[in-house]
Scaffold this active site. Structure first.
Site, mmCIF file in Angstrom:
data_model
loop_
_atom_site.group_PDB
_atom_site.id
_atom_site.type_symbol
_atom_site.label_atom_id
_atom_site.label_comp_id
_atom_site.label_asym_id
_atom_site.label_seq_id
_atom_site.Cartn_x
_atom_site.Cartn_y
_atom_site.Cartn_z
ATOM 1 N N CYS A 73 4.635 9.404 6.699
ATOM 2 C CA CYS A 73 3.620 9.088 5.689
ATOM 3 C C CYS A 73 4.309 8.258 4.612
ATOM 4 O O CYS A 73 5.323 8.695 4.049
ATOM 5 C CB CYS A 73 3.084 10.389 5.106
ATOM 6 S SG CYS A 73 1.999 10.164 3.690
ATOM 7 N N HIS A 98 -1.667 5.099 8.640
ATOM 8 C CA HIS A 98 -3.020 5.016 9.198
ATOM 9 C C HIS A 98 -3.384 3.570 9.572
ATOM 10 O O HIS A 98 -4.237 3.343 10.428
ATOM 11 C CB HIS A 98 -4.058 5.501 8.172
ATOM 12 C CG HIS A 98 -4.173 6.987 8.079
ATOM 13 N ND1 HIS A 98 -3.224 7.770 7.473
ATOM 14 C CD2 HIS A 98 -5.145 7.828 8.514
ATOM 15 C CE1 HIS A 98 -3.599 9.034 7.528
ATOM 16 N NE2 HIS A 98 -4.764 9.100 8.154
ATOM 17 N N ASP A 140 2.437 14.154 8.351
ATOM 18 C CA ASP A 140 1.620 13.165 7.630
ATOM 19 C C ASP A 140 0.469 13.943 6.996
ATOM 20 O O ASP A 140 0.281 15.133 7.273
ATOM 21 C CB ASP A 140 1.077 12.109 8.609
ATOM 22 C CG ASP A 140 0.174 11.087 7.917
ATOM 23 O OD1 ASP A 140 0.545 10.608 6.828
ATOM 24 O OD2 ASP A 140 -0.914 10.775 8.434
ATOM 25 N N SER A 141 -0.323 13.244 6.191
ATOM 26 C CA SER A 141 -1.491 13.898 5.604
ATOM 27 C C SER A 141 -2.613 14.085 6.632
ATOM 28 O O SER A 141 -3.545 14.837 6.387
ATOM 29 C CB SER A 141 -2.004 13.052 4.431
ATOM 30 O OG SER A 141 -2.292 11.747 4.884
ATOM 31 N N GLU A 144 -9.772 8.032 9.638
ATOM 32 C CA GLU A 144 -10.012 9.474 9.843
ATOM 33 C C GLU A 144 -11.442 9.728 10.328
ATOM 34 O O GLU A 144 -11.697 10.685 11.045
ATOM 35 C CB GLU A 144 -9.752 10.258 8.544
ATOM 36 C CG GLU A 144 -8.290 10.304 8.109
ATOM 37 C CD GLU A 144 -7.444 11.340 8.867
ATOM 38 O OE1 GLU A 144 -7.974 12.348 9.344
ATOM 39 O OE2 GLU A 144 -6.218 11.094 8.978
ATOM 40 N N CYS A 166 1.200 2.009 5.292
ATOM 41 C CA CYS A 166 0.518 3.303 5.450
ATOM 42 C C CYS A 166 0.403 3.539 6.947
ATOM 43 O O CYS A 166 0.036 2.615 7.696
ATOM 44 C CB CYS A 166 -0.870 3.266 4.817
ATOM 45 S SG CYS A 166 -1.852 4.753 5.161
HETATM 46 N N1 DGL Z 1 -0.782 8.034 6.195
HETATM 47 C C1 DGL Z 1 -0.427 8.132 4.819
HETATM 48 C C2 DGL Z 1 0.544 7.026 4.423
HETATM 49 O O1 DGL Z 1 1.261 6.518 5.268
HETATM 50 C C3 DGL Z 1 -1.463 8.161 3.747
HETATM 51 C C4 DGL Z 1 -2.809 8.640 3.931
HETATM 52 C C5 DGL Z 1 -3.331 9.360 2.712
HETATM 53 O O2 DGL Z 1 -3.763 8.718 1.731
HETATM 54 O O3 DGL Z 1 -3.280 10.574 2.779
HETATM 55 O O4 DGL Z 1 0.630 6.668 3.281
#
Ligand code: DGL
Length: 271
Positions: free
Chosen positions: A73, A186, A10-11, A152, A184
């Site tokens: 992600c 997150h 993931d990011s 984050e 997402c």
């Molecule tokens: N966790 C990532 C997702 O599921 C995105 C977070 C980011 O913008 O880097 O899209």
């Protein structure tokens, strides 16, 4: 039977919501997680950049001799999954398909909201694929770019977070949606607040449980399950600030993360 690891990326810390479910569903497997914390957020980046980052992340994990890759992600799944599946010779699973399957099974009135990063919403992958199953569905896509930063930065319990959630969800007040997709990885960390804001009549869905079930199914189908239960610590890599990742990560997983290694060389990979 296969004793190699499963790679996950993931990011940042968001993919740990998927990792947590993977650890519960597949306790016998060994995982290598990569969080691209130097380059987060992916959500506002161009398609080309998201594809390049995703390929670089996958190269690193494939070099660790993984047997399967989970793109934890949504933004990377939306833009780069097909490309990754073409380039690499291992099974690669994204988070969007399982999420959509769950939403399609859940909705009764076919009014579905999708919350995601700008990149995911812009890709229209959710909108198009929901329509494949439910051609008459009414879909409300909403980009919520601030959510990733709130997670984050450990702002989940800050009063400002509720205000931001209310602001993003305001357009939904006038629509009879019964299902909201967290597009997402997150966002599950904000799930309780989102559910509270939307009320009990709305189902809020995230991809982690269905994604983990998919991985389990595929391991079975392809005969890739471990022969012996894993006894080693799972490995975590980040491209920036291992300590910050470890603190949030341990809280999120509810278990100690023994080692977070800093990866500095991968950005020099030329493609
Ligand atoms: N966790 C990532 C997702 O599921 C995105 C977070 C980011 O913008 O880097 O899209």
């Amino acid at each position: 039977m296969e004793n190699r690891s499963i790679g996950v990326f993931d990011s940042g810390v968001g993919g740990l919501t998927v990792m947590k479910q993977l650890l519960q569903t597949l306790p016998e497997e060994h995982f290598i997680y990569f969080g691209d914390t130097a380059r987060i957020p992916y959500g506002g980046k161009s398609r080309e950049t998201i594809i390049r980052y995703s390929i670089e992340n996958a190269i690193f994990l494939v070099e660790q001799n993984i047997k399967m890759l989970v793109v934890a992600c949504n933004t990377a799944t939306a833009h780069a999954l097909e490309k990754l599946q073409k380039i690499f010779n291992i099974p690669i699973i994204g988070v969007i398909e399982p999420n959509i399957e769950k939403a399609v099974r859940t909705t009764k009135n076919q009014h579905i909201a999708v919350l995601g990063t700008q990149g995911t919403i812009r890709s229209e992958v959710y909108q198009q694929n929901i329509k494949k199953f439910l051609p008459n569905a009414t879909i409300f896509p909403i980009a919520c770019p601030l959510f990733v930063h709130l997670v984050e930065e450990k702002f989940v319990h800050h009063p400002a977070t509720l205000l931001i959630i209310q602001e993003y969800l305001r357009p939904l007040r006038h629509h009879p949606i019964d299902t909201v997709l967290l597009g997402c990885t997150h966002y599950p960390l904000l799930k309780q607040l989102i559910m509270k804001e939307l009320g009990k009549h709305v189902s809020v869905i995230d991809s982690a449980p269905t994604c983990a079930e998919k991985v389990a199914e595929l391991l079975n189908q392809l005969n890739l399950k471990r022969a012996y239960p894993n006894t080693q610590n799972h490995q975590y890599f980040v491209s920036d600030d291992p300590k910050k990742f470890q603190i949030i990560g341990e809280e999120l997983l509810g278990e100690p993360i023994e080692n977070v290694s800093l990866l500095i060389s991968y950005q020099n990979i030329s493609l």
